[in-house]
Design a protein around this motif. Sequence first.
Motif, PDB file in Angstrom:
ATOM      1  N   UNK A  52      -3.480  -2.294 -27.320  1.00  0.00           N
ATOM      2  CA  UNK A  52      -2.617  -1.617 -28.290  1.00  0.00           C
ATOM      3  C   UNK A  52      -1.958  -0.367 -27.727  1.00  0.00           C
ATOM      4  N   UNK A  53      -2.505   0.122 -26.603  1.00  0.00           N
ATOM      5  CA  UNK A  53      -2.049   1.383 -26.033  1.00  0.00           C
ATOM      6  C   UNK A  53      -0.875   1.154 -25.077  1.00  0.00           C
ATOM      7  N   UNK A  54       0.012   2.114 -24.979  1.00  0.00           N
ATOM      8  CA  UNK A  54       1.126   2.008 -24.053  1.00  0.00           C
ATOM      9  C   UNK A  54       0.808   2.676 -22.726  1.00  0.00           C
ATOM     10  N   UNK A  55       1.724   2.545 -21.784  1.00  0.00           N
ATOM     11  CA  UNK A  55       1.595   3.169 -20.472  1.00  0.00           C
ATOM     12  C   UNK A  55       2.687   4.217 -20.345  1.00  0.00           C
ATOM     13  N   UNK A  56       2.292   5.494 -20.377  1.00  0.00           N
ATOM     14  CA  UNK A  56       3.250   6.593 -20.274  1.00  0.00           C
ATOM     15  C   UNK A  56       3.294   7.178 -18.868  1.00  0.00           C
ATOM     16  N   UNK A  57       2.161   7.154 -18.192  1.00  0.00           N
ATOM     17  CA  UNK A  57       2.038   7.730 -16.860  1.00  0.00           C
ATOM     18  C   UNK A  57       1.489   6.679 -15.896  1.00  0.00           C
ATOM     19  N   UNK A  58       1.774   6.801 -14.608  1.00  0.00           N
ATOM     20  CA  UNK A  58       1.246   5.834 -13.640  1.00  0.00           C
ATOM     21  C   UNK A  58      -0.270   5.701 -13.688  1.00  0.00           C
ATOM     22  N   UNK A  59      -0.953   6.812 -13.982  1.00  0.00           N
ATOM     23  CA  UNK A  59      -2.411   6.779 -14.005  1.00  0.00           C
ATOM     24  C   UNK A  59      -2.939   5.902 -15.138  1.00  0.00           C
ATOM     25  N   UNK A  60      -2.149   5.719 -16.199  1.00  0.00           N
ATOM     26  CA  UNK A  60      -2.584   4.874 -17.325  1.00  0.00           C
ATOM     27  C   UNK A  60      -2.838   3.441 -16.877  1.00  0.00           C
TER      28      UNK A  60
ATOM     29  N   UNK B 243      -9.432  -0.181 -14.527  1.00  0.00           N
ATOM     30  CA  UNK B 243     -10.836   0.202 -14.416  1.00  0.00           C
ATOM     31  C   UNK B 243     -11.669  -0.472 -15.504  1.00  0.00           C
ATOM     32  N   UNK B 244     -11.219  -0.370 -16.731  1.00  0.00           N
ATOM     33  CA  UNK B 244     -12.032  -0.905 -17.835  1.00  0.00           C
ATOM     34  C   UNK B 244     -11.954  -2.423 -17.940  1.00  0.00           C
ATOM     35  N   UNK B 245     -10.839  -3.001 -17.609  1.00  0.00           N
ATOM     36  CA  UNK B 245     -10.761  -4.457 -17.669  1.00  0.00           C
ATOM     37  C   UNK B 245     -11.579  -5.110 -16.556  1.00  0.00           C
ATOM     38  N   UNK B 246     -11.954  -4.310 -15.550  1.00  0.00           N
ATOM     39  CA  UNK B 246     -12.850  -4.801 -14.496  1.00  0.00           C
ATOM     40  C   UNK B 246     -14.319  -4.579 -14.854  1.00  0.00           C
ATOM     41  N   UNK B 247     -14.560  -4.083 -16.077  1.00  0.00           N
ATOM     42  CA  UNK B 247     -15.909  -3.839 -16.595  1.00  0.00           C
ATOM     43  C   UNK B 247     -16.722  -2.919 -15.687  1.00  0.00           C
ATOM     44  N   UNK B 248     -16.074  -1.820 -15.282  1.00  0.00           N
ATOM     45  CA  UNK B 248     -16.772  -0.804 -14.488  1.00  0.00           C
ATOM     46  C   UNK B 248     -17.679   0.023 -15.411  1.00  0.00           C
TER      47      UNK B 248
ATOM     48  N   UNK C  39      -0.516  15.835  -9.266  1.00  0.00           N
ATOM     49  CA  UNK C  39       0.673  15.148  -8.776  1.00  0.00           C
ATOM     50  C   UNK C  39       1.951  15.482  -9.550  1.00  0.00           C
ATOM     51  N   UNK C  40       1.818  16.136 -10.691  1.00  0.00           N
ATOM     52  CA  UNK C  40       2.969  16.309 -11.545  1.00  0.00           C
ATOM     53  C   UNK C  40       3.208  15.075 -12.394  1.00  0.00           C
ATOM     54  N   UNK C  41       4.275  15.092 -13.142  1.00  0.00           N
ATOM     55  CA  UNK C  41       4.574  14.018 -14.090  1.00  0.00           C
ATOM     56  C   UNK C  41       5.642  13.072 -13.558  1.00  0.00           C
ATOM     57  N   UNK C  42       6.691  13.635 -12.974  1.00  0.00           N
ATOM     58  CA  UNK C  42       7.845  12.838 -12.559  1.00  0.00           C
ATOM     59  C   UNK C  42       7.827  12.570 -11.058  1.00  0.00           C
ATOM     60  N   UNK C  43       8.692  11.643 -10.657  1.00  0.00           N
ATOM     61  CA  UNK C  43       8.889  11.338  -9.239  1.00  0.00           C
ATOM     62  C   UNK C  43      10.312  11.770  -8.875  1.00  0.00           C
ATOM     63  N   UNK C  44      10.472  12.840  -8.094  1.00  0.00           N
ATOM     64  CA  UNK C  44      11.830  13.364  -7.831  1.00  0.00           C
ATOM     65  C   UNK C  44      12.728  12.379  -7.107  1.00  0.00           C
ATOM     66  N   UNK C  45      12.159  11.557  -6.229  1.00  0.00           N
ATOM     67  CA  UNK C  45      13.004  10.590  -5.521  1.00  0.00           C
ATOM     68  C   UNK C  45      13.611   9.588  -6.494  1.00  0.00           C
ATOM     69  N   UNK C  46      12.838   9.152  -7.475  1.00  0.00           N
ATOM     70  CA  UNK C  46      13.385   8.243  -8.487  1.00  0.00           C
ATOM     71  C   UNK C  46      14.371   8.987  -9.389  1.00  0.00           C
TER      72      UNK C  46
ATOM     73  N   UNK D  44      -3.417   7.145  -7.151  1.00  0.00           N
ATOM     74  CA  UNK D  44      -3.776   5.801  -6.712  1.00  0.00           C
ATOM     75  C   UNK D  44      -5.249   5.538  -7.005  1.00  0.00           C
ATOM     76  N   UNK D  45      -5.716   4.365  -6.615  1.00  0.00           N
ATOM     77  CA  UNK D  45      -7.098   3.977  -6.905  1.00  0.00           C
ATOM     78  C   UNK D  45      -8.088   4.923  -6.247  1.00  0.00           C
ATOM     79  N   UNK D  46      -7.750   5.421  -5.078  1.00  0.00           N
ATOM     80  CA  UNK D  46      -8.647   6.357  -4.387  1.00  0.00           C
ATOM     81  C   UNK D  46      -8.829   7.639  -5.193  1.00  0.00           C
ATOM     82  N   UNK D  47      -7.726   8.140  -5.760  1.00  0.00           N
ATOM     83  CA  UNK D  47      -7.821   9.341  -6.585  1.00  0.00           C
ATOM     84  C   UNK D  47      -8.681   9.081  -7.817  1.00  0.00           C
ATOM     85  N   UNK D  48      -8.506   7.915  -8.451  1.00  0.00           N
ATOM     86  CA  UNK D  48      -9.303   7.560  -9.627  1.00  0.00           C
ATOM     87  C   UNK D  48     -10.788   7.543  -9.279  1.00  0.00           C
ATOM     88  N   UNK D  49     -11.117   6.932  -8.169  1.00  0.00           N
ATOM     89  CA  UNK D  49     -12.524   6.857  -7.747  1.00  0.00           C
ATOM     90  C   UNK D  49     -13.094   8.253  -7.515  1.00  0.00           C
TER      91      UNK D  49
END
Length: 488
Positions: free
Chosen positions: A38-46, A52-57, A139-146, A175-180
Amino acid sequence: MRNPNKGLTLDDFSKLSDDRFKLDSRKIRKNIARLIEADGIMLPVDRLIRGYYLSEKPYIWINRLGIQKRADSLLVILENAGTCGVNTKILRVKQLKDDLYRMRTLQIDAESGDINMLMARLEYNLTKSYLRYSSILRFGISNPDYLYNNFEKLENDSVSERYRQLSDLKIERPNAEFIQQALAKALNDSINDFFVTLQPKSKLYRSLLNLLGQQNLKPAYRMKLLCNIERCRWRLTKFPDNEIERRIEANIPSYSVRAIDNGNVLYMRMACGALKHKTPLLASNVMRMDINPQWIVPKSIAKGFIHRPEYMHRMGMFVYDKKEGRLSPEQASYERMMNGEQYIIQSGGPKNSLGRIIFRFDNGFSVFLHDTSSPGVFKRAGRAVSHGCIRVEKPYELALFLMKDEDDELADKLKYSMTVNLFEDNDSIPNKNIDKKKMVRTLYVKPPVPIFITYYTIYYDESGHIVDYQDVYGYDAALEKQLKPFVE
């Protein structure tokens, strides 16, 4: 006295059981999956949280006994996110406070859902808020190159839209490394220490946060502060340390270059790209300096010189033909010029548009720092006048900064090379009296010095004070649209 509990059995205790308070890990997992759906994706980290949760960590904040104490530590941090300009609504602070209270007081009702939904919501929202806030600070919110490479349309037709490339910063993204790493800190109850390490260490960032904390800020100025705070959070993949001790900063809105060495600052004015030829944002290393460089005139300018041989003679220009070599200005051909078979080249010297020295660094835009034959430009207030390159007010001093530990003899040779008259007449007859032993043509910068072309609309002035500057290219307005849902 007779013991009233004598003879109790397990069946007697089972009568005290209340299904409303039974924890079921499988139900919690299913409820988290429903929340994700039901939740949306607003940020890349979402997206990473979803994985993470769908992998049942493992759960981070809950266990069979209830809520971990680390949840309270996190909530205190999240409640103060506004001091860093982050909107607590996107961190779901109110929902977390309400759900923690319901769980601790066992106020399970139709509004909150059963206990497994409540626990699922707490686990998911705590993780989402924790990683969102961590990611924004790091990391900030936006990507300046984009953002900036979709800012200005270059060509528009019925088939596709093309945009001018205005940024090549290549910033780090979550990325996944940062999440870990972040979740490991949470599991080890090291949240407070982790948040200390996330934010930029630059003096400018700290100054902007202090300004943000002032009372009664006008909304427009507050938003401007938030745009510049966001820029401080962009970490470059090539230069993860955003406060390199020895570096050059060329900031477009302030029209200034600051050459910095362990806190000592060489300040100078600069001129940058006009609105139609915006100077790109980039990071690189100054590799070498060329003295008295030739200038290969861009086609857009060269076509205006083709039928003006007298002017070309006067300015020391000649034609280079790929087949015939060097030709006189009278032999310029519009057709061959437009086909890339001929070029107009201006000889090095005092009349050269690049001035007496150019500072070269790798980039995909053919943009450099250089001297100018028209120093009067530095007296103007608005100095967005070039075709993209940056003209510097103190080229000799900047060269000395890059040379650093070179001997005085080489510095004298550089000065001689930058001031000697190379020609006797109309930049066409070489000066025979030049002391060739004193001439230098190229100096290599060892080690290379990082250069950053930046866009801060709140930045240092000549005295080192923080000053508000005009949004020259309109980048603040574009960035503001991306930031508004996330800041307060």
